[in-house]
Scaffold this active site. Structure first.
Site, PDB file in Angstrom:
ATOM      1  N   CYS A 250      22.146  74.960 -63.870  1.00  0.00           N
ATOM      2  CA  CYS A 250      21.894  76.146 -63.149  1.00  0.00           C
ATOM      3  C   CYS A 250      22.773  76.483 -61.915  1.00  0.00           C
ATOM      4  O   CYS A 250      23.898  76.103 -61.830  1.00  0.00           O
ATOM      5  CB  CYS A 250      20.359  76.518 -63.107  1.00  0.00           C
ATOM      6  SG  CYS A 250      19.511  75.541 -61.816  1.00  0.00           S
TER       7      CYS A 250
ATOM      8  N   ARG B  53      25.905  86.097 -64.879  1.00  0.00           N
ATOM      9  CA  ARG B  53      26.110  85.217 -63.884  1.00  0.00           C
ATOM     10  C   ARG B  53      27.128  84.251 -64.832  1.00  0.00           C
ATOM     11  O   ARG B  53      28.084  83.812 -64.526  1.00  0.00           O
ATOM     12  CB  ARG B  53      25.196  84.402 -63.277  1.00  0.00           C
ATOM     13  CG  ARG B  53      24.274  85.326 -62.236  1.00  0.00           C
ATOM     14  CD  ARG B  53      23.498  84.300 -61.446  1.00  0.00           C
ATOM     15  NE  ARG B  53      23.972  83.140 -60.577  1.00  0.00           N
ATOM     16  CZ  ARG B  53      23.147  82.359 -59.793  1.00  0.00           C
ATOM     17  NH1 ARG B  53      22.024  82.330 -60.168  1.00  0.00           N
ATOM     18  NH2 ARG B  53      23.871  81.498 -59.100  1.00  0.00           N
TER      19      ARG B  53
END
Length: 291
Positions: free
Chosen positions: A244, A187
């Protein structure tokens, strides 16, 4: 280089199941908050109904501990008045100990811990290992829904440092300091993005995926944490922050940083879900964990 701040300076952060069980036998036990949550799948309230720690009150991460999703991210800061009402309804009292727990990965419990600390309630700990650790120890469980006496906690926002998008960008670009991206490496590199509409990372952020500092919701010793964060560039008293996807996993990183002696660590609450809500913000791709 500044000396690490001892854990005691940030108030006790974790509690093991056996010790918590002993505390629950006291005349005035800590308030227990069950914050089990999943990014996808059955709601945590179903788990709570099937069994929970005796006396625990369920608090919903999405609707009670966070604000509604939008331009500020998927799990933005809650409205202080709404948070205060939810905490009082759960029985949280000013200065009285609170213990939060989740389904075992430690993420939603860490976000609950962070939210209470941000709101000015210092006496809050995370059940180390969560629900699985409690049941593995053979400790009692219950299915009854308690009716707590309403609490009197007052929410005073700002007791823990917070980054907005501009602050995150400045920290990531700073010569001294580090912005940690604690998502999985693919990611971060922009190879995949299962949740948000754009893949990549904040330019200048350093990738330290969560398994680098926590394993199934359990943290290593403080020295090991300092080594792991140090390898990612966290040094001395230089500023450090974490993000995050939506500020849940990153709250666990902030908890780990507290355990490592960095109670000044900042949370970018909006995280990637807020960053990419503005198409004018730059997006970086590539790179490797720890870079």
């Amino acid at each position: 280089m500044a000396e690490p701040v001892p854990t005691s300076a940030t108030v006790e952060l974790l509690v093991e199941p056996d010790r918590l069980a002993a505390e629950l036998d006291r005349a005035d036990p800590p308030v227990l908050l069950d914050v089990r949550w999943r990014l996808a799948g059955p709601p945590g309230r179903d788990d709570y109904a099937a069994g929970h720690l005796p006396g625990a009150v369920f608090v919903d991460l999405d609707t009670e501990l966070c604000g509604p999703p939008g331009a500020a991210g998927r799990h933005p800061l809650p409205d202080p008045a709404s948070l205060q009402a939810a905490l009082r309804a759960a029985g949280v009292r000013a200065g009285h100990p609170v213990v939060v727990y989740d389904g075992g990965d430690g993420m939603s419990a860490a976000r609950a811990w962070w939210t209470l600390r941000w709101a000015g309630h210092r006496a809050v700990r995370v059940l180390h290992g969560g629900w699985p650790a409690w049941t593995a120890a053979g400790l009692p469980v219950d299915t009854a829904t308690p009716e707590p006496v309403p609490g009197d906690v007052t929410v005073t926002p700002g007791a823990l440092p917070v980054l907005d998008a501009a602050g995150a960008a400045r920290l990531a670009a700073a010569d001294a300091g580090v912005l940690l991206d604690v998502r999985a490496a693919p990611r971060y590199r922009g190879e995949t993005e299962p949740v948000d509409p754009v893949a990549g990372h904040v330019p200048g952020a350093v990738n330290l995926p969560a398994p680098g500092y926590v394993t199934q919701g359990r943290f290593p010793a403080a020295e090991a944490l300092r080594e792991r964060f140090g390898a990612a560039g966290v040094a001395g008293d230089a500023p450090v922050g974490a993000y995050c996807g939506s500020g849940v996993t990153a709250a666990q990183a902030v908890l780990a940083l507290h355990l490592a002696g960095r109670p000044d660590a900042a949370l970018y609450v909006g995280s990637w879900s807020e960053w990419v809500a503005d198409p004018d913000r730059p997006v970086a791709t590539g790179g490797a964990a720890g870079q």
